[in-house]
Write a protein that holds these residues in place. Structure first.
Motif, PDB file in Angstrom:
ATOM      1  N   TYR A 254       0.466  -1.292   0.442  1.00  0.00           N
ATOM      2  CA  TYR A 254       0.075  -0.111  -0.020  1.00  0.00           C
ATOM      3  C   TYR A 254       0.731   1.284   0.231  1.00  0.00           C
ATOM      4  CZ  TYR A 254      -3.693   3.299   1.538  1.00  0.00           C
ATOM      5  OH  TYR A 254      -4.404   4.230   1.848  1.00  0.00           O
ATOM      6  N   ALA A 255       0.895   2.021  -0.610  1.00  0.00           N
ATOM      7  CA  ALA A 255       1.526   2.986  -1.328  1.00  0.00           C
ATOM      8  C   ALA A 255       0.705   4.293  -1.325  1.00  0.00           C
ATOM      9  CB  ALA A 255       2.700   3.342  -2.280  1.00  0.00           C
ATOM     10  N   ASP A 256       1.042   5.940  -0.260  1.00  0.00           N
ATOM     11  CA  ASP A 256       0.473   6.862  -1.167  1.00  0.00           C
ATOM     12  C   ASP A 256       1.502   7.428  -1.464  1.00  0.00           C
ATOM     13  OD1 ASP A 256       0.402   7.930   2.040  1.00  0.00           O
ATOM     14  OD2 ASP A 256      -0.264   6.531   2.642  1.00  0.00           O
ATOM     15  N   ASP A 257       1.186   9.480  -1.844  1.00  0.00           N
ATOM     16  CA  ASP A 257       1.851  10.350  -1.773  1.00  0.00           C
ATOM     17  C   ASP A 257       0.908  11.365  -0.693  1.00  0.00           C
ATOM     18  OD1 ASP A 257      -0.857  11.310  -3.038  1.00  0.00           O
ATOM     19  OD2 ASP A 257       0.430  11.773  -4.568  1.00  0.00           O
ATOM     20  N   ALA A 258       1.079  10.884   0.315  1.00  0.00           N
ATOM     21  CA  ALA A 258       0.036  12.193   1.531  1.00  0.00           C
ATOM     22  C   ALA A 258       1.548  12.346   2.409  1.00  0.00           C
ATOM     23  CB  ALA A 258      -0.778  11.064   2.223  1.00  0.00           C
ATOM     24  N   ARG A 259       1.322  13.024   2.928  1.00  0.00           N
ATOM     25  CA  ARG A 259       2.456  13.098   4.352  1.00  0.00           C
ATOM     26  C   ARG A 259       3.031  12.485   4.350  1.00  0.00           C
ATOM     27  NH1 ARG A 259       0.902  14.395   9.782  1.00  0.00           N
ATOM     28  NH2 ARG A 259      -1.255  14.294  10.222  1.00  0.00           N
ATOM     29  N   LEU A 260       4.389  12.423   4.651  1.00  0.00           N
ATOM     30  CA  LEU A 260       5.019  11.220   5.907  1.00  0.00           C
ATOM     31  C   LEU A 260       4.695  10.952   6.840  1.00  0.00           C
ATOM     32  CD1 LEU A 260       8.410  11.669   4.095  1.00  0.00           C
ATOM     33  CD2 LEU A 260       6.240   9.993   2.882  1.00  0.00           C
ATOM     34  N   PHE A 261       3.855   9.803   7.046  1.00  0.00           N
ATOM     35  CA  PHE A 261       4.008   9.548   9.128  1.00  0.00           C
ATOM     36  C   PHE A 261       3.579   7.777   8.633  1.00  0.00           C
ATOM     37  CE2 PHE A 261       0.018   8.669  11.420  1.00  0.00           C
ATOM     38  CZ  PHE A 261       0.689   9.004  12.861  1.00  0.00           C
ATOM     39  N   ASP A 262       3.904   7.510   9.460  1.00  0.00           N
ATOM     40  CA  ASP A 262       4.115   5.889   9.504  1.00  0.00           C
ATOM     41  C   ASP A 262       3.129   4.926  11.324  1.00  0.00           C
ATOM     42  OD1 ASP A 262       4.662   3.543  10.399  1.00  0.00           O
ATOM     43  OD2 ASP A 262       6.771   3.962  11.768  1.00  0.00           O
ATOM     44  N   PRO A 263       2.005   5.453  10.606  1.00  0.00           N
ATOM     45  CA  PRO A 263       0.975   4.716  11.366  1.00  0.00           C
ATOM     46  C   PRO A 263       1.051   3.091  12.509  1.00  0.00           C
ATOM     47  CG  PRO A 263       0.226   4.115   8.980  1.00  0.00           C
ATOM     48  CD  PRO A 263       1.759   5.115   8.740  1.00  0.00           C
ATOM     49  N   LEU A 264       1.863   2.479  11.693  1.00  0.00           N
ATOM     50  CA  LEU A 264       2.207   1.521  12.248  1.00  0.00           C
ATOM     51  C   LEU A 264       2.892   1.306  13.327  1.00  0.00           C
ATOM     52  CD1 LEU A 264       3.672  -0.538   9.092  1.00  0.00           C
ATOM     53  CD2 LEU A 264       1.017  -0.993  10.520  1.00  0.00           C
ATOM     54  N   GLY A 265       3.517   3.349  13.420  1.00  0.00           N
ATOM     55  CA  GLY A 265       4.994   3.242  15.003  1.00  0.00           C
ATOM     56  C   GLY A 265       3.856   4.492  16.163  1.00  0.00           C
TER      57      GLY A 265
END
Length: 144
Positions: free
Chosen positions: A82-93
């Motif tokens: 799953y890839a997106d060009d949204a602002r960089l953010f690690d939801p798994l973190g």
């Protein structure tokens, strides 16, 4: 007889209306790939959660976004990129939510990501070419 890996690729706009399109297309793929019902449920939940989070939080300025989903059916497992060009953010973190607290005491958010981490066999976040990448793996109970 070993099954050939089958692949599913979609590029979607970061809009809520695209989620239903993704689910319909994934349903067709899941049937063709002979995915077990529990795996379909887990993958649909993960995709729904990831897309909603990306759309709701990833584009604070309301920009046009793009989401790529690639799913591969391999013997005994499924991988989801799953890839997106949204602002960089690690939801798994995000920290594990305190599920011992009552719903009123709990901080909002994080529950969907918690579910993804629990339901999937593997989950990893990386940044590639300034894009968020989440790779999920699901080992199937039925090894075929």
């Amino acid at each position: 007889m070993s099954m050939m890996a089958t692949r599913f690729d979609r590029v979607l706009k970061a809009q809520h209306g695209e989620i239903a399109t993704l689910m319909a297309d994934f349903g067709t793929f899941a049937e063709a790939a002979a995915l077990p019902a529990d795996a379909i449920f887990k993958i649909e939940l993960a995709l729904d959660e990831l897309m909603n989070n990306t759309i709701d939080y990833g584009y604070p300025d309301g920009g046009e976004g793009e989401i790529q989903v690639a799913i591969e059916r391999l013997p005994g497992r499924v991988t989801i990129d799953y890839a997106d060009d949204a602002r960089l953010f690690d939801p798994l973190g995000l920290p594990e939510p305190d599920i011992t607290l009552g719903i009123d005491e709990r901080k909002p958010g994080g529950l969907g990501v918690h579910l993804i981490r629990k339901l999937m066999s593997e989950s990893r976040y990386t940044v590639e070419r300034d894009r968020n990448h989440i790779r999920l793996g699901l080992v199937l109970d039925d090894p075929t």
